[in-house]
Design an enzyme around this catalytic site. Structure first.
Site, PDB file in Angstrom:
ATOM      1  N   GLU A  45       0.831  -1.207   0.000  1.00 49.69           N
ATOM      2  CA  GLU A  45       0.000   0.000   0.000  1.00 49.69           C
ATOM      3  C   GLU A  45       0.868   1.260   0.000  1.00 49.69           C
ATOM      4  O   GLU A  45       1.841   1.364   0.749  1.00 49.69           O
ATOM      5  CB  GLU A  45      -0.885  -0.026   1.251  1.00 49.69           C
ATOM      6  CG  GLU A  45      -1.777   1.189   1.410  1.00 49.69           C
ATOM      7  CD  GLU A  45      -2.602   1.148   2.695  1.00 49.69           C
ATOM      8  OE1 GLU A  45      -3.592   1.889   2.760  1.00 49.69           O
ATOM      9  OE2 GLU A  45      -2.254   0.379   3.620  1.00 49.69           O
ATOM     10  N   LYS A 113      -9.258   2.515  -2.460  1.00 45.83           N
ATOM     11  CA  LYS A 113      -9.564   2.058  -1.098  1.00 45.83           C
ATOM     12  C   LYS A 113     -10.943   2.540  -0.674  1.00 45.83           C
ATOM     13  O   LYS A 113     -11.284   3.726  -0.814  1.00 45.83           O
ATOM     14  CB  LYS A 113      -8.489   2.562  -0.139  1.00 45.83           C
ATOM     15  CG  LYS A 113      -8.511   1.924   1.241  1.00 45.83           C
ATOM     16  CD  LYS A 113      -7.278   2.353   2.029  1.00 45.83           C
ATOM     17  CE  LYS A 113      -7.186   1.695   3.382  1.00 45.83           C
ATOM     18  NZ  LYS A 113      -5.945   2.101   4.098  1.00 45.83           N
ATOM     19  N   CYS A 149      -5.689  -3.021   2.462  1.00 47.95           N
ATOM     20  CA  CYS A 149      -5.477  -2.922   3.910  1.00 47.95           C
ATOM     21  C   CYS A 149      -6.795  -2.955   4.688  1.00 47.95           C
ATOM     22  O   CYS A 149      -7.378  -4.003   4.873  1.00 47.95           O
ATOM     23  CB  CYS A 149      -4.649  -1.686   4.237  1.00 47.95           C
ATOM     24  SG  CYS A 149      -3.850  -1.745   5.868  1.00 47.95           S
ATOM     25  N   SER A 175       0.581  -1.811   7.409  1.00 47.10           N
ATOM     26  CA  SER A 175       0.047  -2.119   8.740  1.00 47.10           C
ATOM     27  C   SER A 175       1.166  -2.054   9.769  1.00 47.10           C
ATOM     28  O   SER A 175       2.037  -2.915   9.800  1.00 47.10           O
ATOM     29  CB  SER A 175      -0.582  -3.522   8.739  1.00 47.10           C
ATOM     30  OG  SER A 175      -1.101  -3.839  10.017  1.00 47.10           O
ATOM     31  N   LYS A 181      -0.184  -7.860  17.476  1.00 48.53           N
ATOM     32  CA  LYS A 181      -1.088  -7.520  16.380  1.00 48.53           C
ATOM     33  C   LYS A 181      -1.210  -8.644  15.357  1.00 48.53           C
ATOM     34  O   LYS A 181      -2.240  -8.769  14.692  1.00 48.53           O
ATOM     35  CB  LYS A 181      -0.605  -6.243  15.690  1.00 48.53           C
ATOM     36  CG  LYS A 181      -1.617  -5.683  14.683  1.00 48.53           C
ATOM     37  CD  LYS A 181      -1.149  -4.366  14.102  1.00 48.53           C
ATOM     38  CE  LYS A 181      -2.196  -3.751  13.196  1.00 48.53           C
ATOM     39  NZ  LYS A 181      -1.748  -2.462  12.609  1.00 48.53           N
ATOM     40  N   LEU A 291      24.394   8.704  29.995  1.00 49.80           N
ATOM     41  CA  LEU A 291      24.386   7.381  30.627  1.00 49.80           C
ATOM     42  C   LEU A 291      24.527   7.588  32.129  1.00 49.80           C
ATOM     43  O   LEU A 291      25.601   7.938  32.621  1.00 49.80           O
ATOM     44  CB  LEU A 291      25.532   6.527  30.072  1.00 49.80           C
ATOM     45  CG  LEU A 291      25.488   5.036  30.363  1.00 49.80           C
ATOM     46  CD1 LEU A 291      24.286   4.385  29.696  1.00 49.80           C
ATOM     47  CD2 LEU A 291      26.765   4.358  29.883  1.00 49.80           C
ATOM     48  N   GLY A 294      21.731   4.180  35.482  1.00 53.74           N
ATOM     49  CA  GLY A 294      20.418   3.597  35.714  1.00 53.74           C
ATOM     50  C   GLY A 294      19.981   2.700  34.572  1.00 53.74           C
ATOM     51  O   GLY A 294      20.626   2.613  33.514  1.00 53.74           O
ATOM     52  N   SER A 297      18.682   4.454  30.760  1.00 53.69           N
ATOM     53  CA  SER A 297      19.734   4.839  29.819  1.00 53.69           C
ATOM     54  C   SER A 297      20.544   3.626  29.379  1.00 53.69           C
ATOM     55  O   SER A 297      21.043   3.577  28.248  1.00 53.69           O
ATOM     56  CB  SER A 297      20.645   5.904  30.422  1.00 53.69           C
ATOM     57  OG  SER A 297      21.259   5.467  31.614  1.00 53.69           O
ATOM     58  N   LYS A 521       4.089  18.532  28.674  1.00 54.92           N
ATOM     59  CA  LYS A 521       5.432  17.970  28.491  1.00 54.92           C
ATOM     60  C   LYS A 521       5.446  16.985  27.324  1.00 54.92           C
ATOM     61  O   LYS A 521       6.348  17.004  26.487  1.00 54.92           O
ATOM     62  CB  LYS A 521       5.893  17.259  29.762  1.00 54.92           C
ATOM     63  CG  LYS A 521       6.212  18.169  30.931  1.00 54.92           C
ATOM     64  CD  LYS A 521       6.823  17.367  32.077  1.00 54.92           C
ATOM     65  CE  LYS A 521       7.188  18.248  33.251  1.00 54.92           C
ATOM     66  NZ  LYS A 521       7.805  17.469  34.353  1.00 54.92           N
TER      67      LYS A 521
END
Length: 554
Positions: A45, A113, A149, A175, A181, A291, A294, A297, A521
């Site tokens: 597609e 389509k 699709c 897709s 899925k 880095l 933790g 990261s 944010k």
């Protein structure tokens, strides 16, 4: 009457907007089809434009260019197999998502389509006109139906094609991946096969485009739902499929049955491919990241090393006086285990300069989140400076739990061009690290073995912006937080639903509050790999200013 038909299935990775490059890919696949003596090459597609184009396809000059490329491809590939290729089509003032059938140097047919998806990442009702449901097209006397699709997720188009003489169904798709899925695709396609009694070819593209990754996994079903061919997920591949006429109609001959990896492997592969293509298609060859020692990261560094090679990944430790010795050791250990470049850039002098600059304004006001965020923003500033100087894209490393509740500093640790783990809850980050330590695949460019030390995985998460800080000082335990977020975000459940599941109402309301007030944010955050149907960006579009709160059950 023909008794055999050879169809070349091209599961390829187009690039949005690269019309010349996509046409060249189509031409190369056509040459492979011609060499294999195929009757037709099938592409996916909107292949000529790449997918998902979003509003780019509303620009008339772009659409006309794409249509001209398809006509040129038809003329250039006149002597050989037919080509089926997706692209836009303008008819009068109307724009359609079309599937072009190229034969004998011209456009022999077009399928438009009919069902336009208008959910999750798709806005096709906004972009395209709905095409009519039409009958099959003919290639050398064989009648083929091509629901495009979304058309194959509804029974009407396939049933009309069967009723008007289609002998098998070829479904071109764009897709994108989300977790598990493939099961949903298979269930829908089996339904179409059972309803029509026809073989069905589900052809999907591969490759990353912004937040989305198209995972391929092309498959072929015979009447009754028997799987005849399963192409690999995520890999570009070309397969030559033979269909034969029997006394019971057409059947696909058995071919490759590639295994489907676990959901953990598919998620990790998705993050690797998303980053690899985001960089490659935007022209970046190297990355850098902060880095911290933790886990977030660390897994981003591993994803980056696997995507583009550890020699192209710069890891930067930017310690303050609150950075523990363990974190210093762990960050260096991760960089060393992965084989990445490692830089050590203390922020103490910069922080002192900012503190002194602001002292006349702040006066005797006590230390609070302001000073914590100054540390994060200094790190963001320094990392962006290195990104500019070295031409390396900065990766940001916030997981979905943090992104959801705003546990991140805007213009600080949120700085960056891409976030591979943006749709990965913290509890899944832990398990993903364990999976990567225990598994290595050919598509990974990083080293085998334990690349994230166990003590990085096992230690209590901390932003280390003040003395003895732990994430659980500010947030519920991640196993609690993540399940509440799954309910409120992924399942759109009510507060009362979460309470009925056993969570404290006050905790749920607090998480809901943090989720809503953090929208601004997220609006400014870097794009990141989509792993679920409710990823933050196109899947979930909430207002930034929103004073409604769920009062259910109160």
């Amino acid at each position: 009457m023909r008794d055999r038909f050879r169809l070349t299935l091209a599961q390829l990775n187009p690039t949005v907007g690269d019309l010349a490059g996509n046409a060249a890919k189509a031409r190369s696949a056509w040459e492979a089809a011609r060499e294999a003596k195929a009757d037709m090459l099938a592409l996916t597609e909107m292949f000529i434009t790449g997918y998902n184009t979003q509003d780019l396809v509303m620009k008339p000059a772009f659409v006309l260019d794409a249509m001209a490329r398809i006509e040129a491809l038809a003329a250039d590939c006149a002597d050989g197999p037919a080509i089926a290729i997706g692209g836009p089509w303008i008819e009068g003032a109307d724009l359609y998502n079309a599937y072009y059938i190229l034969k004998d140097g011209k456009v022999a047919a077009r399928v438009l389509k009919h069902h336009l998806p208008n959910e999750t990442v798709f806005d096709e009702v906004r972009l395209f006109q709905q095409g009519p449901v039409t009958g099959p097209y003919s290639i050398d006397g064989v009648r083929i139906g091509s629901p495009i699709c979304e058309d194959s997720w509804h029974p009407d188009v396939a049933e009309t094609l069967e009723e008007t003489g289609a002998e098998f169904l070829l479904v071109p798709n764009g897709s994108p991946y989300y977790r598990n899925k493939m099961d949903l695709r298979m269930n829908h396609m089996v339904s179409r096969v059972v309803e029509t009694g026809l073989p069905l070819i589900y052809l999907n593209m591969v490759g990353g485009q912004d937040d989305q990754v198209f995972d391929g996994g092309t498959f072929v079903l015979n009447p009754g739902g028997e799987l005849a061919v399963q192409m690999p997920v995520f890999d570009e591949a070309i397969t030559h499929l033979d269909l034969v006429r029997t006394e019971d109609g057409w059947r696909a001959e058995k071919g490759e049955l590639a295994p489907l990896p676990s959901e953990w492997e598919q998620d990790y592969r998705c993050m690797v491919e998303a980053l690899r293509d985001y960089l490659g298609k935007s022209g970046f060859k190297k990355v850098l990241l902060g880095l911290s020692g933790g886990i977030d990261s660390a897994i981003v560094a591993a994803i980056a090393a696997d995507a583009i090679g550890p020699e192209n990944v710069r890891c930067v430790m930017l310690p303050s006086e609150y950075t523990s010795q363990h974190s210093l050791e762990d960050a260096e250990a991760v960089a060393k285990a992965l084989g990445c470049h490692y830089d050590y850039v203390p922020i103490g002098p910069s922080r002192q300069a900012v503190t002194e600059t602001l002292a006349p304004l702040f006066g005797d006001r006590p230390f609070d989140v302001t000073e914590e965020n100054v540390q994060s923003r200094l790190r963001g500033l320094l990392l962006m400076a290195m990104s500019n100087k070295f031409g390396e894209m900065l990766l940001t490393t916030g997981n979905k739990s943090e992104v959801a509740v705003g546990y991140a500093t805007i213009y600080g640790d949120m700085n960056g061009g891409y976030n591979p783990i943006k749709d990965l809850y913290k509890t899944r980050v832990f398990e993903t690290c364990r999976w990567r330590n225990a598994n290595h695949r050919d598509w990974m460019m990083g080293p085998e073995g334990e690349v994230i030390p166990n003590r990085v995985i096992d230690k209590p998460p901390s932003a280390e912006l003040r003395e003895d800080q732990k994430d659980e000082d500010s947030l519920p335990p991640y196993e609690v937080l993540d399940r509440i977020l799954e309910l409120l975000v992924d399942e759109e459940a009510s507060v009362e639903d979460a309470v009925q599941e056993g969570f404290d109402r006050e905790t749920v309301k607090r998480v809901e509050h943090l989720l809503y007030i953090s929208e601004y944010k997220r609006f400014q955050s870097a794009p990141g790999t989509r792993l679920t149907k409710r990823a933050f960006w196109l899947d979930r579009r909430y207002p930034i200013v929103n004073r409604w709160r769920d009062g259910s059950g109160t």
